[in-house]
Design an enzyme around this catalytic site. Structure first.
Site, mmCIF file in Angstrom:
data_model
loop_
_atom_site.group_PDB
_atom_site.id
_atom_site.type_symbol
_atom_site.label_atom_id
_atom_site.label_comp_id
_atom_site.label_asym_id
_atom_site.label_seq_id
_atom_site.Cartn_x
_atom_site.Cartn_y
_atom_site.Cartn_z
ATOM 1 N N GLY A 37 0.814 -1.211 0.000
ATOM 2 C CA GLY A 37 0.000 0.000 0.000
ATOM 3 C C GLY A 37 0.844 1.256 0.000
ATOM 4 O O GLY A 37 2.057 1.219 0.226
ATOM 5 N N GLY A 39 0.696 5.654 1.057
ATOM 6 C CA GLY A 39 0.043 6.674 1.871
ATOM 7 C C GLY A 39 0.862 7.933 1.879
ATOM 8 O O GLY A 39 1.948 8.003 1.283
ATOM 9 N N TYR A 41 2.413 9.047 4.272
ATOM 10 C CA TYR A 41 3.583 8.785 5.097
ATOM 11 C C TYR A 41 4.698 8.099 4.312
ATOM 12 O O TYR A 41 5.859 8.191 4.659
ATOM 13 C CB TYR A 41 3.180 7.872 6.265
ATOM 14 C CG TYR A 41 2.500 6.617 5.785
ATOM 15 C CD1 TYR A 41 3.226 5.526 5.334
ATOM 16 C CD2 TYR A 41 1.110 6.539 5.746
ATOM 17 C CE1 TYR A 41 2.604 4.396 4.855
ATOM 18 C CE2 TYR A 41 0.479 5.404 5.269
ATOM 19 C CZ TYR A 41 1.229 4.340 4.823
ATOM 20 O OH TYR A 41 0.596 3.229 4.336
ATOM 21 N N GLY A 42 4.337 7.350 3.260
ATOM 22 C CA GLY A 42 5.312 6.543 2.534
ATOM 23 C C GLY A 42 4.646 5.300 1.980
ATOM 24 O O GLY A 42 3.557 5.378 1.414
ATOM 25 N N LYS A 64 6.653 -1.001 7.103
ATOM 26 C CA LYS A 64 6.131 0.340 6.860
ATOM 27 C C LYS A 64 7.293 1.317 6.770
ATOM 28 O O LYS A 64 8.120 1.399 7.683
ATOM 29 C CB LYS A 64 5.185 0.743 7.999
ATOM 30 C CG LYS A 64 4.495 2.090 7.825
ATOM 31 C CD LYS A 64 3.503 2.309 8.965
ATOM 32 C CE LYS A 64 2.753 3.611 8.816
ATOM 33 N NZ LYS A 64 1.743 3.792 9.899
ATOM 34 N N ASP A 185 -8.122 7.023 16.572
ATOM 35 C CA ASP A 185 -8.485 6.825 15.163
ATOM 36 C C ASP A 185 -8.969 5.397 14.942
ATOM 37 O O ASP A 185 -8.596 4.743 13.974
ATOM 38 C CB ASP A 185 -7.293 7.143 14.256
ATOM 39 C CG ASP A 185 -7.703 7.352 12.803
ATOM 40 O OD1 ASP A 185 -8.895 7.640 12.549
ATOM 41 O OD2 ASP A 185 -6.836 7.232 11.917
#
Length: 311
Positions: A37, A39, A41-42, A64, A185
């Protein structure tokens, strides 16, 4: 933190496939296999460990990648906070929790942080919810999973299965709160499905250890508690308790699980007529979801109290 021995790549995420990441402290080498995936963020990669002895089997991990490029000192500190909070809840050194994604190591380079975490091959809970409810709508009958993997198998049309799923999520949340970590969240996209069907809480990017918060609008609006919602001005607003706002999110997740939809778009009386009606009379829930059992309705009325002091 460990140091990555391989040279950082500045090319696209897919060009990292095949690269090796070296964790010098734990003496583990990971090979990137695929991109799971993307995002802001990276990226998140699927990787496997390189066996160091004959007969050893590789372990599969989700890695991640957090970019440090262009971040302010405050943003870098928040990045570190996410890592520290996650490690405090489920890691080899702090103890693992069965319903929180395990983080095994952190590899640092000049421009990036690589977080080696448990790989959950079932994707996220949101995909499971939408696929099963979509199948039911298309066929006109409740959909039950036909593939039975070892362990749990979530069926969103089964009360007992939904209760089991909620029990797992609540277990993770109780563990987090007992360590003074408040997620802020909670949503199906941040709950992953492991290969054995069990659920794992993930993504502590907005988590905090502060018992009281003024960060209004922090989280995802559909799952956000009323006192947490952003407004045009925060002047004069009372701070909210993140622990209480997490509890609110549980109720929205339950309805999403069982019925494939949220009760309202925003928990704001000035912007959502459905929520305004609920705020006046909580029995609206029974009218919206007549299939709710008495015990489920009791649970929802406890966690979806508009006044956080009553949750």
């Amino acid at each position: 933190m460990s140091t990555l021995n391989a040279i950082d790549s500045v090319t696209g995420a897919r060009e990292r496939i095949g690269d090796l990441l070296r964790d010098g402290i734990h003496h583990v080498t990971y090979q990137i296999l695929d991109v799971l995936g993307y995002g802001t963020y990276g990226s998140i990669y699927l990787a496997k460990t390189i066996p160091t002895a004959p007969g050893m089997l590789p372990e599969y991990k989700a890695i991640k990648c957090l970019s440090k490029k262009g971040l302010t000192q405050t943003q870098l500190l928040l990045q570190r906070q996410e890592i520290d909070l996650h490690l405090s809840l489920s890691s080899p050194t702090k103890g693992q929790h069965p319903h929180i994604v395990d983080m095994s190591s952190v590899i640092e380079t000049k421009d990036s942080l690589y977080l080696a975490m448990e790989y959950c091959s079932g994707g996220d809970l949101y995909d499971t919810i939408t696929s099963q409810h979509s199948a039911a709508r298309d066929s006109g009958v409740d959909f039950a999973p036909t593939t039975h993997l070892p362990g749990r198998c979530l069926d969103v049309h089964s009360d007992s299965s939904v209760v089991d799923a909620m029990t797992q999520i609540i277990s993770a949340l109780v563990h987090s709160h007992s360590h003074q970590v408040f997620h802020r969240d909670l949503k199906p996209e941040n709950i992953l499905v492991a290969s054995d069907g069990s659920l794992k809480l993930a993504d502590f990017g907005l988590a905090t250890k502060e018992r009281v918060s003024n960060d209004f609008g922090c989280g995802s609006s559909f799952y956000m508690a009323p006192e947490q919602q952003p407004t045009r001005s925060s002047a004069g607003r009372r701070p909210y308790l993140p622990a209480k706002s997490d509890v609110w999110s549980l109720g929205i997740i339950f309805l999403n699980l069982r019925f494939g939809r949220n009760p309202w778009k925003l928990s704001r009386v000035d912007m959502d007529a459905t929520f305004a009606a609920y705020a006046q009379n909580s029995d609206v829930l029974r009218e919206m979801f007549p299939e709710l059992s008495p015990s489920a309705l009791h649970f929802l009325k406890r966690v979806l109290c508009v006044d956080p002091n009553d949750r």
